[in-house]
Design a protein around this motif. Structure first.
Motif, PDB file in Angstrom:
ATOM      1  N   GLN A 124      38.933  20.694  39.243  1.00  0.00           N
ATOM      2  CA  GLN A 124      39.830  21.757  38.775  1.00  0.00           C
ATOM      3  C   GLN A 124      39.140  22.815  37.920  1.00  0.00           C
ATOM      4  OE1 GLN A 124      42.745  22.143  39.941  1.00  0.00           O
ATOM      5  NE2 GLN A 124      42.785  20.198  41.040  1.00  0.00           N
ATOM      6  N   GLY A 125      37.864  22.608  37.566  1.00  0.00           N
ATOM      7  CA  GLY A 125      37.137  23.567  36.734  1.00  0.00           C
ATOM      8  C   GLY A 125      37.114  24.979  37.303  1.00  0.00           C
ATOM      9  N   PRO A 126      36.736  25.174  38.582  1.00  0.00           N
ATOM     10  CA  PRO A 126      36.724  26.535  39.148  1.00  0.00           C
ATOM     11  C   PRO A 126      38.097  27.202  39.133  1.00  0.00           C
ATOM     12  CG  PRO A 126      35.441  25.042  40.509  1.00  0.00           C
ATOM     13  CD  PRO A 126      36.149  24.193  39.508  1.00  0.00           C
ATOM     14  N   ALA A 127      39.168  26.448  39.386  1.00  0.00           N
ATOM     15  CA  ALA A 127      40.511  27.033  39.384  1.00  0.00           C
ATOM     16  C   ALA A 127      40.901  27.498  37.982  1.00  0.00           C
ATOM     17  CB  ALA A 127      41.527  26.015  39.913  1.00  0.00           C
ATOM     18  N   ILE A 128      40.580  26.694  36.973  1.00  0.00           N
ATOM     19  CA  ILE A 128      40.877  27.086  35.596  1.00  0.00           C
ATOM     20  C   ILE A 128      40.065  28.310  35.203  1.00  0.00           C
ATOM     21  CG2 ILE A 128      40.729  26.331  33.193  1.00  0.00           C
ATOM     22  CD1 ILE A 128      41.247  23.468  34.210  1.00  0.00           C
ATOM     23  N   ALA A 129      38.784  28.346  35.603  1.00  0.00           N
ATOM     24  CA  ALA A 129      37.931  29.497  35.306  1.00  0.00           C
ATOM     25  C   ALA A 129      38.472  30.767  35.971  1.00  0.00           C
ATOM     26  CB  ALA A 129      36.502  29.224  35.763  1.00  0.00           C
ATOM     27  N   ALA A 130      38.994  30.629  37.195  1.00  0.00           N
ATOM     28  CA  ALA A 130      39.563  31.792  37.892  1.00  0.00           C
ATOM     29  C   ALA A 130      40.786  32.326  37.157  1.00  0.00           C
ATOM     30  CB  ALA A 130      39.929  31.399  39.322  1.00  0.00           C
ATOM     31  N   ASP A 131      41.635  31.429  36.632  1.00  0.00           N
ATOM     32  CA  ASP A 131      42.812  31.858  35.876  1.00  0.00           C
ATOM     33  C   ASP A 131      42.402  32.627  34.614  1.00  0.00           C
ATOM     34  OD1 ASP A 131      44.458  30.731  37.732  1.00  0.00           O
ATOM     35  OD2 ASP A 131      44.799  28.883  36.612  1.00  0.00           O
ATOM     36  N   ILE A 132      41.387  32.113  33.903  1.00  0.00           N
ATOM     37  CA  ILE A 132      40.918  32.778  32.684  1.00  0.00           C
ATOM     38  C   ILE A 132      40.323  34.139  33.017  1.00  0.00           C
ATOM     39  CG2 ILE A 132      39.227  32.643  30.812  1.00  0.00           C
ATOM     40  CD1 ILE A 132      39.616  29.602  30.844  1.00  0.00           C
ATOM     41  N   ALA A 133      39.574  34.216  34.126  1.00  0.00           N
ATOM     42  CA  ALA A 133      38.955  35.480  34.526  1.00  0.00           C
ATOM     43  C   ALA A 133      40.010  36.541  34.824  1.00  0.00           C
ATOM     44  CB  ALA A 133      38.058  35.261  35.741  1.00  0.00           C
ATOM     45  N   LEU A 134      41.101  36.156  35.477  1.00  0.00           N
ATOM     46  CA  LEU A 134      42.176  37.107  35.761  1.00  0.00           C
ATOM     47  C   LEU A 134      42.828  37.610  34.472  1.00  0.00           C
ATOM     48  CD1 LEU A 134      43.922  35.490  38.876  1.00  0.00           C
ATOM     49  CD2 LEU A 134      42.487  37.542  38.814  1.00  0.00           C
ATOM     50  N   GLY A 135      43.010  36.711  33.506  1.00  0.00           N
ATOM     51  CA  GLY A 135      43.582  37.123  32.231  1.00  0.00           C
ATOM     52  C   GLY A 135      42.684  38.105  31.493  1.00  0.00           C
ATOM     53  N   LEU A 136      41.380  37.865  31.508  1.00  0.00           N
ATOM     54  CA  LEU A 136      40.442  38.782  30.866  1.00  0.00           C
ATOM     55  C   LEU A 136      40.407  40.131  31.585  1.00  0.00           C
ATOM     56  CD1 LEU A 136      37.482  36.361  30.064  1.00  0.00           C
ATOM     57  CD2 LEU A 136      39.013  37.463  28.430  1.00  0.00           C
ATOM     58  N   LEU A 137      40.496  40.098  32.933  1.00  0.00           N
ATOM     59  CA  LEU A 137      40.509  41.342  33.705  1.00  0.00           C
ATOM     60  C   LEU A 137      41.705  42.202  33.322  1.00  0.00           C
ATOM     61  CD1 LEU A 137      39.422  43.136  36.009  1.00  0.00           C
ATOM     62  CD2 LEU A 137      40.808  41.756  37.595  1.00  0.00           C
ATOM     63  N   PHE A 138      42.873  41.581  33.221  1.00  0.00           N
ATOM     64  CA  PHE A 138      44.075  42.318  32.839  1.00  0.00           C
ATOM     65  C   PHE A 138      43.936  42.913  31.442  1.00  0.00           C
ATOM     66  CE2 PHE A 138      48.292  42.411  30.820  1.00  0.00           C
ATOM     67  CZ  PHE A 138      48.926  43.314  31.664  1.00  0.00           C
ATOM     68  N   PHE A 139      43.356  42.134  30.514  1.00  0.00           N
ATOM     69  CA  PHE A 139      43.197  42.621  29.136  1.00  0.00           C
ATOM     70  C   PHE A 139      42.258  43.830  29.079  1.00  0.00           C
ATOM     71  CE2 PHE A 139      40.806  42.598  25.147  1.00  0.00           C
ATOM     72  CZ  PHE A 139      41.841  42.740  24.238  1.00  0.00           C
ATOM     73  N   VAL A 140      41.107  43.730  29.751  1.00  0.00           N
ATOM     74  CA  VAL A 140      40.128  44.822  29.720  1.00  0.00           C
ATOM     75  C   VAL A 140      40.703  46.084  30.352  1.00  0.00           C
ATOM     76  CG1 VAL A 140      37.884  45.581  30.585  1.00  0.00           C
ATOM     77  CG2 VAL A 140      38.140  43.275  29.647  1.00  0.00           C
ATOM     78  N   LEU A 141      41.354  45.940  31.512  1.00  0.00           N
ATOM     79  CA  LEU A 141      41.939  47.108  32.174  1.00  0.00           C
ATOM     80  C   LEU A 141      43.088  47.692  31.364  1.00  0.00           C
ATOM     81  CD1 LEU A 141      41.930  45.939  35.916  1.00  0.00           C
ATOM     82  CD2 LEU A 141      40.441  47.639  34.837  1.00  0.00           C
ATOM     83  N   GLY A 142      43.847  46.827  30.703  1.00  0.00           N
ATOM     84  CA  GLY A 142      44.935  47.316  29.870  1.00  0.00           C
ATOM     85  C   GLY A 142      44.446  48.135  28.698  1.00  0.00           C
ATOM     86  N   LYS A 143      43.255  47.791  28.176  1.00  0.00           N
ATOM     87  CA  LYS A 143      42.686  48.541  27.060  1.00  0.00           C
ATOM     88  C   LYS A 143      42.013  49.834  27.521  1.00  0.00           C
ATOM     89  CE  LYS A 143      42.179  47.239  23.228  1.00  0.00           C
ATOM     90  NZ  LYS A 143      42.973  47.513  21.995  1.00  0.00           N
TER      91      LYS A 143
END
Length: 315
Positions: A124-143
């Protein structure tokens, strides 16, 4: 995984020694660097009762032994003995917390008796990492851009994982799951999220999206709970290490959590600024999810009242 490093400069018989203690979640190690070489003593917390870290070094004056152990719940102490005699102590009682730590460890149930199986999380490590990456992408683009663009791009990135997962399954020699057990459900939510952001050309509407989508997710888990937790509850349990989960209770708990998160997001969006809301979506929401998920899991592991032993009542 190393969490923290403690450094202890120790002087014995006029010679300075550098000790480094690395503490992690499941293991720790003590390292001694002297005259260009490094000695090491490692210990895994799951291998047996806790013990002092110990490194022995031969010297001209006799055997020099360094020991390190817990002085308190958050700090460590060091003792050095030269030829059997104490030559250095970092504190009057450097290992004062060791008896209490051993007592707590003796009362702790074995992992197997706790209904825990860590092998369930092996892939499950890659799936969790993918979820975190999407959250960071949204934060960076939102800023850097606007929230509508951030939401649409993040949804597109999530949907792009579908063909990526297909390619991995088809051609990769080592199978890696980047979508996890909730993949289909997550993709549906991403489509709803992207459609919401596209239809409502407003930053405030995007801020309210988590409330709307969260309420929909809560409703889905609520329906699944009424049906016995045989779909979403069962799929979500694939992310957890526990073998004794009641999936119906798990779905009900996730439903309540979704409603609470939707309400908190509504309050933050209406009462605070856009920047404050962005920080909440990156960290505050994550912390709340972690806390509430643990509460839901704990409740889902508890035996229902119907399973409790009957009590005697007086007629």
């Amino acid at each position: 995984m190393k969490l923290w490093t403690y450094r202890f400069p120790v002087t014995v018989a006029g010679v300075r020694y550098e000790l480094r203690f690395e503490s992690g979640l499941t293991a720790s190690r003590l390292l001694l660097t002297h005259e260009g070489r490094t000695l090491e003593d490692g210990f895994s917390f799951t291998s047996g009762p806790y013990r002092l870290h110990r490194i022995s070094l031969p010297t001209a004056q006799g055997e020099l032994v360094f020991e390190l152990g817990p002085r308190s719940a958050w700090n460590y102490g060091v003792r050095a003995t030269l030829d059997g005699q104490v030559a250095y102590q970092s504190h009057p009682e450097p290992f004062a917390y060791l008896p209490r730590l051993l007592q707590m460890q003796a009362r702790r149930k074995p992992v197997a008796a706790q209904g825990i199986d860590f092998s369930r999380l092996k892939n499950q490590g890659p799936a969790i990492a993918a979820d975190i990456a999407l959250g960071l992408l949204f934060f960076v683009l939102g800023k850097t851009t606007d929230l509508r663009t951030a939401a649409l791009v993040t949804a597109g990135a999530g949907l792009a994982m579908l063909p990526m997962q297909w390619a991995i399954n088809r051609w990769a020699t080592r199978k890696v799951d980047i979508l996890g057990g909730m993949a289909l459900f997550g993709i549906v939510i991403l489509l709803l999220s992207a459609g919401f952001s596209w239809y409502f050309d407003s930053e405030f509407a995007v801020q309210l999206k988590a409330t709307v989508i969260g309420s929909i997710v809560a409703a889905c888990f609520g329906v699944d709970a009424l049906m016995g937790g045989k779909n979403l509850g069962l799929r979500f349990s694939n992310y957890l290490v526990y073998k004794d989960l009641n999936t119906q209770r798990l779905s009900a708990g996730m439903c309540l959590m979704g409603l609470l998160l939707a309400g908190v997001n509504l309050a933050v969006a209406c009462l605070l600024s856009k920047d404050a809301w962005l920080w909440y979506t990156l960290w505050g929401d994550l912390i709340l999810v972690m806390i509430l998920t643990n509460v839901a899991i704990h409740w889902s592991r508890a035996k229902p009242a119907a399973d409790a032993p009957p009590t005697m009542t007086r007629a």
